[in-house]
Structures are given as C-alpha cells and as structure tokens.
Design a protein around this motif. Structure first.
Motif, PDB file in Angstrom:
ATOM      1  N   ALA A  51       0.829  -1.198   0.000  1.00 36.99           N
ATOM      2  CA  ALA A  51       0.000   0.000   0.000  1.00 36.99           C
ATOM      3  C   ALA A  51       0.869   1.256   0.000  1.00 36.99           C
ATOM      4  CB  ALA A  51      -0.928  -0.004   1.213  1.00 36.99           C
ATOM      5  N   GLY A  52       1.909   1.258   0.830  1.00 42.21           N
ATOM      6  CA  GLY A  52       2.793   2.415   0.883  1.00 42.21           C
ATOM      7  C   GLY A  52       3.513   2.651  -0.422  1.00 42.21           C
ATOM      8  N   MET A  53       4.033   1.586  -1.018  1.00 43.89           N
ATOM      9  CA  MET A  53       4.792   1.736  -2.250  1.00 43.89           C
ATOM     10  C   MET A  53       3.885   2.183  -3.405  1.00 43.89           C
ATOM     11  SD  MET A  53       7.762   1.225  -1.094  1.00 43.89           S
ATOM     12  CE  MET A  53       8.685   1.330  -2.633  1.00 43.89           C
ATOM     13  N   ILE A 107       3.182  -6.729   9.726  1.00 43.54           N
ATOM     14  CA  ILE A 107       1.799  -7.138   9.972  1.00 43.54           C
ATOM     15  C   ILE A 107       1.277  -6.498  11.253  1.00 43.54           C
ATOM     16  CG2 ILE A 107       0.218  -9.067  10.261  1.00 43.54           C
ATOM     17  CD1 ILE A 107       1.630  -8.906   7.513  1.00 43.54           C
ATOM     18  N   SER A 108       2.040  -6.592  12.328  1.00 42.51           N
ATOM     19  CA  SER A 108       1.588  -5.990  13.583  1.00 42.51           C
ATOM     20  C   SER A 108       1.549  -4.473  13.489  1.00 42.51           C
ATOM     21  CB  SER A 108       2.479  -6.439  14.744  1.00 42.51           C
ATOM     22  OG  SER A 108       3.833  -6.085  14.523  1.00 42.51           O
ATOM     23  N   GLN A 109       2.474  -3.873  12.726  1.00 45.55           N
ATOM     24  CA  GLN A 109       2.420  -2.421  12.492  1.00 45.55           C
ATOM     25  C   GLN A 109       1.134  -2.043  11.769  1.00 45.55           C
ATOM     26  OE1 GLN A 109       5.040   0.312  12.877  1.00 45.55           O
ATOM     27  NE2 GLN A 109       5.472  -1.103  14.559  1.00 45.55           N
ATOM     28  N   SER A 110       0.760  -2.836  10.791  1.00 51.25           N
ATOM     29  CA  SER A 110      -0.464  -2.591  10.038  1.00 51.25           C
ATOM     30  C   SER A 110      -1.683  -2.716  10.935  1.00 51.25           C
ATOM     31  CB  SER A 110      -0.543  -3.579   8.870  1.00 51.25           C
ATOM     32  OG  SER A 110      -1.695  -3.363   8.088  1.00 51.25           O
ATOM     33  N   TYR A 162      -6.625   2.181   5.094  1.00 48.12           N
ATOM     34  CA  TYR A 162      -5.483   2.582   4.262  1.00 48.12           C
ATOM     35  C   TYR A 162      -5.176   1.497   3.243  1.00 48.12           C
ATOM     36  CZ  TYR A 162      -0.637   3.916   3.124  1.00 48.12           C
ATOM     37  OH  TYR A 162       0.527   4.247   2.469  1.00 48.12           O
ATOM     38  N   LEU A 163      -5.224   0.247   3.687  1.00 49.35           N
ATOM     39  CA  LEU A 163      -4.948  -0.858   2.764  1.00 49.35           C
ATOM     40  C   LEU A 163      -5.976  -0.899   1.635  1.00 49.35           C
ATOM     41  CD1 LEU A 163      -3.966  -3.714   5.260  1.00 49.35           C
ATOM     42  CD2 LEU A 163      -2.502  -2.011   4.164  1.00 49.35           C
ATOM     43  N   ARG A 164      -7.238  -0.714   1.957  1.00 48.05           N
ATOM     44  CA  ARG A 164      -8.281  -0.760   0.924  1.00 48.05           C
ATOM     45  C   ARG A 164      -8.124   0.375  -0.089  1.00 48.05           C
ATOM     46  NH1 ARG A 164     -11.101  -2.009   5.598  1.00 48.05           N
ATOM     47  NH2 ARG A 164     -11.686  -4.224   5.686  1.00 48.05           N
TER      48      ARG A 164
END
Length: 473
Positions: A335-337, A409-412, A421-423
């Motif tokens: 998502a960030g990239m 994963i835990s950060q997310s 944010y991921l969506r």
C-alpha cells in the motif's frame, strides 16, 4: 549592483540572501536550471515539476518588485561558475548573495563559483538559511559534533530558550532597471523538463508561498493539538504535509518555528504534547542537515556506522522490483509503495515500515531504497531521506538496534486497524474484513486472490538479519 542566486529557496518572504542583497543596493536575481545534475541526484520528476511551477510564480512576484530574474539552462553545475562570472561582468555586479547548501556536490559547486568570482573582484556572501542554527555551530563539550539526536535536541532546546530565530522583514519594490537582453529567457519552462506529470498529480501539490503558508496555518489551528496521538495513523490527515514546501524553500524553517510559538508571543514555552512532538520532528530535520555537513561520507553513499559497510547485502533484483512496485504480498508495504508511485508521497510511519522491510526482511542494500525514494518523493530531501533510511537499516545515527525489526503485519494492525489505508491502495483486497486484510494468506495459502503471496517469510528473514548484524560485533 547586487545579485541574489536562488536555489532551493523559491520564496520572497523571510529570504535571508534576498533581504541582504536589497539592503546593499539595486538587485537582480539568477537561477540555473540543471537537468543533468538533477538526474545525477535522482530528483523525482514530480518534485522537479513542482520546482518549475513555483519558479513561474517566483518570476511573476519578482516582476512586481522590479527585480529581473535571469534564468539560464546550465545542464551540469560544473558550468555555473563560468556562466555566472560572465553575467556578473556584463552587469557590473559587486556582490553575489546565496544560501549555504550542504551536500558535497553543492559545496564543491559553491567553492568553484566563489573562486571564479573572487578572481574577478566580486565578493560572494553565503548565508545560513536552511537550518535554524548554522551548521558547525552546535557542539558537545569536547567541541565535536553530536552523533545522537537526544543530546543534539537538548542543545537546541537550550538555544531556543534563549532566543527563537526571527524572520526577516519583507522587502520593498525597487526602482525599475534599464532593460537588458539577459532579462529574456530563450526557452519556456513548460517544455524544459521532459518528464510530464499528470494534471491529477499536480492538483495534489499546489504551489505558491500563500498556499504553503495556508497549509502551515491550518496545521497549527487544527492539527497540532492531536499531532502526537494521531501522526502515526496513515488514514488520518494528521501530519503537516509541508515537507515539500520546506524542501523547495517555499517556506522557511524560521516561519515554521514562529508559527509554532505564535501563541506564546515568540517565547520558547511548550504547552502541549503536540507542540513538543512537532518541534522534535523539525529538530530531527535539523539534526540530519548538520550530520550531512559534519559527516560528508553520508552523502557519498557510505554508512554513518562505518562497520556496517561490511554487511553482505543480498543481490535480489526480483525482490527489489516487487518492493518497488508494491507487489511483495505484505499489504502495508505494498500500500505504501503504491501510494508513493501514485502521488509522490508516503505517510512517514509507512515509510519506516517499507524501509525496514527492504533492508532487514529482504536484506537488500538500503542505498537502493534510498535512491528509489529520492526518484519518486515529491519532498525528497538528501539529508532527511538518508538519515531515515540509515536509521531503519541500523547503519546510521541513533540507528534502531539491529535486533528491533518492525513486524509489518503488527504495524499494520496497530496503525490501520480497520484496514482503510490498505483498501485505498490495494483494491484487490478491499472485500476482505478488518482481520484478514492485514495478512490475507495467513489462514489459507491457497486462497484465490488477485494479489501476490508473500515473497519472504517474516520470522525467518528477521532471524537472518539479526544473525548478519550480530556477526559485525
């Protein structure tokens, strides 16, 4: 006649060199556009587009003050000294005014210009404008530069408690100068740079000092109070988003500090967690600028922690490309990239997650990530980008201990609990629930998704990185 040389400082307000030039007499302005140099420095196309759009505005503003702007196309900085020498002779310039810039190439360029002009009897005045305190001026009790942020910050706090740097007054219009051929630009800025940015991307980053000041004022009024608590959540609009304007010099660091302490009438008094946290972020920026000057190896592709030069980074071009394109199978990283590719910007917490994933889990040389960020970030700054990457890779100042490796994963789950944010950036995962979206293949590796499976095992890759760093001693 005075000449002010604009570089990464495209503003009229609180401009040290411009103010001093105008105090000394009639002034002309100069700027060199150096596309080959930009390419060598990996400047992002979207950043150059913003620079040129702001240059349009600056030229119009200078016109209203009767200050001619000479724009020269000089592909490489090595050609600036000769061209500027000719211009100064033609216009009978007595002094050239500019701001100190800190990269090794910038310092070499300015030394060449200074030598050329002083041979012609023209003095060059360089001013500290990009930092709150002149580089080289903050030292420990042994008169050495600080290498740890906490001690550097404490010294800055002590200085600020004595006096907060004030802004320079606005300058008045000067009497119009006689027309000269140098005032005419023989090319258009619209056609100058080959990389074209979409109108949609341009609308994300409006230019002008007025807009930059508006962003700062809006953050002070509505974002500062909750900044400390909300700044790590990428779906919240809780960061200042002024990095671009600071980097291009459309805002000055002094303007930021004056805004921060406006309610205290310019006195150094921290009234809340948000105020202190944002000040600390400004001082991190300051710290990395000073590091760039005091330890020039960091701008020569060398690690700050010299022993880490011996790390055997993996040569994994396919993994690198998957990371660059947001196809690693780790949703928060992808998502960030993808946000970076689409907008030229990435939330700071996500920048750290992406950087640590590349340098630790993939064990790919942090310099490749540093370069990719510079090639795509609208707010790419050599000192801050290098400092951030070296922090994440455990090769820099205040480097995160090598055994502390973010679990993406835990950060997310922590900072994007509902997966919003991921969506936004991973539409192929938008139908998944808030639990599954962070790690879609966790329960079923055979799940039918139009999304890659993880390219690396997070636990095993973490142990691999720890062992490699531990072996350094």
């Amino acid at each position: 006649m005075q000449l002010v040389w604009f570089r990464q400082d495209l503003r009229l307000q609180d401009h040290t060199a411009l103010w001093h030039a105008r105090q000394s007499g009639p002034t002309v302005a100069f700027i060199a556009l150096s596309p080959q140099q930009w390419a060598l420095h990996d400047d992002a196309a979207i950043k150059i587009d913003c620079y040129l759009r702001q240059l349009h505005i600056l030229r119009q503003q200078l016109d209203t003050l009767n200050i001619p702007l000479i724009i020269q196309h000089i592909p490489l900085w090595s050609g600036i000294a000769h061209t500027l020498g000719e211009i100064c002779m033609e216009l009978k310039i007595k002094q050239v005014h500019a701001h100190v810039e800190l990269g090794v190439n910038e310092l070499r360029r300015d030394a060449q210009v200074q030598q050329q002009l002083e041979q012609q009897g023209i003095s060059v005045q360089l001013y500290h404008d990009r930092t709150l305190f002149p580089v080289g001026s903050i030292r420990n009790q042994s008169n050495k530069p600080y290498q740890v942020f906490g001690a550097f910050k404490k010294s800055c706090y002590e200085r600020l408690s004595i006096s907060i740097p004030s802004c320079y007054p606005a300058i008045d219009a000067q009497t119009a100068l006689a027309k000269h051929a140098l005032w005419q630009t023989p090319f258009t800025l619209d056609d100058f740079y080959s990389a074209k940015i979409s109108a949609e991307q341009q609308t994300l980053w409006p230019m002008s000092e007025a807009h930059a000041q508006h962003c700062l004022d809006e953050f002070m009024a509505h974002g500062l109070t909750h900044y400390a608590d909300e700044r790590d959540f990428p779906t919240l609009n809780s960061t200042s988003r002024i990095g671009l304007y600071l980097n291009l010099g459309i805002l000055s660091i002094r303007q930021c500090l004056q805004a921060l302490f406006r309610e205290q009438n310019g006195y150094f008094h921290l009234e809340g967690k948000g105020q202190q946290t944002w000040l600390d972020e400004l001082l991190w920026r300051e710290f990395y600028q000073h590091i760039l000057f005091d330890f020039p190896r960091v701008s020569k592709h060398q690690p700050f922690q010299i022993k880490t030069a011996h790390i055997a980074w993996r040569d994994a071009p396919q993994d690198l490309e998957a990371w660059q394109q947001g196809q690693t199978g780790i949703p928060i990283v992808d998502a960030g990239m993808r946000q970076l590719l689409a907008t030229g910007w990435m939330h700071n917490r996500v920048r750290m997650i992406c950087a640590m994933f590349l340098s630790k889990n993939l064990l790919i040389d942090w310099r490749l990530g540093e370069q990719w960020f510079m090639q795509h970030l609208v707010d790419g700054d050599l000192a801050a980008n290098n400092g951030g990457w070296q922090w994440c890779a455990s090769t820099g100042t205040d480097a995160v201990p090598y055994f502390r490796i973010f679990n993406p994963i835990s950060q997310s789950q922590k900072f994007d609990a509902h997966g919003d944010y991921l969506r936004q950036w991973l539409p192929e995962l938008a139908h998944l629930d808030a639990k599954q979206i962070h790690e879609p293949y966790a329960k079923n590796l055979q799940l039918d998704l139009n999304y890659p499976k993880p390219i690396v095992d997070l636990k095993q890759s973490r142990l691999r990185a720890i062992e490699i760093f531990k072996a350094l001693g």
